[in-house]
Design an enzyme around this catalytic site. Structure first.
Site, short mmCIF file in Angstrom:
data_model
loop_
_atom_site.label_atom_id
_atom_site.label_comp_id
_atom_site.label_asym_id
_atom_site.label_seq_id
_atom_site.Cartn_x
_atom_site.Cartn_y
_atom_site.Cartn_z
N GLU A 116 8.50 -89.86 -51.28
CA GLU A 116 9.04 -88.64 -50.65
C GLU A 116 10.57 -88.56 -50.81
O GLU A 116 11.24 -87.85 -50.06
CB GLU A 116 8.67 -88.59 -49.15
CG GLU A 116 7.18 -88.69 -48.86
CD GLU A 116 6.34 -87.53 -49.39
OE1 GLU A 116 6.91 -86.59 -49.99
OE2 GLU A 116 5.11 -87.58 -49.23
N HIS A 139 10.51 -89.72 -41.69
CA HIS A 139 9.17 -89.13 -41.80
C HIS A 139 8.14 -90.13 -41.30
O HIS A 139 8.23 -91.32 -41.59
CB HIS A 139 8.89 -88.77 -43.27
CG HIS A 139 7.45 -88.47 -43.54
ND1 HIS A 139 6.80 -87.40 -42.98
CD2 HIS A 139 6.52 -89.10 -44.31
CE1 HIS A 139 5.54 -87.39 -43.40
NE2 HIS A 139 5.35 -88.41 -44.20
N HIS A 141 3.82 -90.36 -39.20
CA HIS A 141 2.51 -89.73 -38.97
C HIS A 141 2.06 -89.91 -37.51
O HIS A 141 1.04 -90.56 -37.26
CB HIS A 141 1.46 -90.37 -39.89
CG HIS A 141 1.79 -90.35 -41.35
ND1 HIS A 141 1.23 -91.22 -42.27
CD2 HIS A 141 2.63 -89.56 -42.07
CE1 HIS A 141 1.70 -90.96 -43.49
NE2 HIS A 141 2.56 -89.96 -43.40
N GLU A 169 11.69 -81.81 -20.61
CA GLU A 169 12.86 -82.16 -21.42
C GLU A 169 12.76 -81.71 -22.88
O GLU A 169 13.75 -81.82 -23.62
CB GLU A 169 13.10 -83.67 -21.36
CG GLU A 169 13.27 -84.13 -19.92
CD GLU A 169 14.47 -85.03 -19.69
OE1 GLU A 169 14.68 -85.91 -20.53
OE2 GLU A 169 15.16 -84.85 -18.68
N HIS A 210 -0.53 -83.73 -41.80
CA HIS A 210 0.10 -84.90 -42.45
C HIS A 210 1.05 -85.65 -41.51
O HIS A 210 0.86 -86.84 -41.25
CB HIS A 210 0.82 -84.45 -43.72
CG HIS A 210 1.45 -85.58 -44.48
ND1 HIS A 210 1.42 -85.69 -45.85
CD2 HIS A 210 2.17 -86.66 -44.06
CE1 HIS A 210 2.04 -86.79 -46.24
NE2 HIS A 210 2.51 -87.39 -45.17
O1 2HA Z 1 3.44 -92.91 -48.38
O2 2HA Z 1 4.11 -91.06 -45.69
O3 2HA Z 1 4.09 -88.93 -47.21
C1 2HA Z 1 4.30 -92.58 -47.40
C2 2HA Z 1 4.09 -91.24 -46.87
C3 2HA Z 1 3.88 -90.15 -47.82
ZN ZN Z 2 3.57 -89.13 -45.02
#
Ligand code: 2HA
Ligand code: ZN
Length: 270
Positions: A116, A139, A141, A169, A210
């Site tokens: 990414e 980033h 999940h 909040e 995602h």
């Molecule tokens: O592989 O989170 O979006 C890592 C990730 C891809």
């Molecule tokens: Zn990801």
């Protein structure tokens, strides 16, 4: 030369990544983080004239020419970063308008930066235009935010308002709201460009089905943003199937704005 593993931002990144893993946000190789480094500080820890190898990036980002980034590696597990930082992390300098990255430290098994990387670098460009203090793109999940994208309208106003209503909040922590991308193929320049476009108006961008992207001036702030949005989503997933009896009204949101000195995204409150 000081030991690079004692550089404060390195110590903080390793702690943060471990914490993200412990929160369950980064299964297997899920998630990636990039931090823009201060050149003068980095030079206390690393000979920046010593280039280990060069790696093409596959995109251009002229605004980042000459900038240094500490970045998680592709295919690497957050779980392992604390035990082998030099294998799982890397420090790169972007050259030739961002089309090439010079590896200065890390990815010691021959690896490279996260898949990414386009989304990260393009988001850095976008956030720096809005906030020159921005240093971090993160980033991951988180389960409740992901779950919410299966059952909630993906309209950005509706999605943001629901999160604001879930904890008092939320509006204070992310008054700029949460932008949302529909499902897109990850790891591409296209999702990178789309994410960066969304980053122009908010520090949080949800990738439907995602995960989420966050941006901030340091690791604590960025982690805290995602943590707060995820808490909102957790409350939503606990109550979405129950009759709603109470909520935080727009009038109460305006009281929060006034008391905490924040301004909600224009048009998002009545
Ligand atoms: O592989 O989170 O979006 C890592 C990730 C891809
Ligand atoms: Zn990801």
């Amino acid at each position: 030369m000081k030991d690079i593993l004692t550089m404060p931002v390195m110590v903080e990144l390793i702690r943060t990544i471990t914490n993200m893993y412990d929160h369950g946000w980064d299964e297997r190789n899920g998630g990636n983080v990039s931090v823009m480094l201060d050149e003068a500080v980095l030079k206390e820890y690393l000979d920046t004239d010593r280039v280990l190898r060069t790696i093409p990036t596959g995109f251009a980002a002229p605004a980042l020419n000459g900038k240094y980034f500490l970045v998680t590696g592709t295919g690497k597990y957050f779980k392992n970063v604390q035990y082998a930082p030099e294998n799982n992390l890397g420090i790169v300098r972007l050259i030739q308008d961002g089309t090439v990255a010079e590896l200065l430290w890390g990815y010691s098994d021959g690896g490279k930066f996260t898949s990414e990387f386009p989304a990260h670098m393009m988001s850095h460009v976008a956030r720096l235009q809005v906030d020159p203090e921005n240093r971090v793109i993160m980033h991951c999940h988180p389960a409740n935010l992901l779950a919410m994208t299966y059952v909630h309208d993906l309209d950005e106003v509706a999605f943001t308002r629901t999160l604001w209503q879930m904890c008092t909040e939320c509006i204070v922590v992310f008054p700029d709201g949460v932008n949302v991308l529909p499902w897109m193929l990850c790891g591409t320049n296209e999702i990178g460009e789309a994410t960066a476009e969304k980053m122009k108006t908010a520090r949080l961008v949800v990738w439907a089905q995602h995960g989420i992207y966050g941006a901030g001036k340091d690791l604590d702030e960025t982690f805290g943003l995602i943590e707060t949005a995820e808490k909102g989503a957790e409350i939503y997933m606990k109550i979405a199937h129950l009759p709603l009896v109470n909520t935080i009204t727009d009038d109460e949101m305006h009281q929060l704005e006034a008391h905490f000195g924040v301004k909600a995204r224009p048009g998002y409150l009545a």
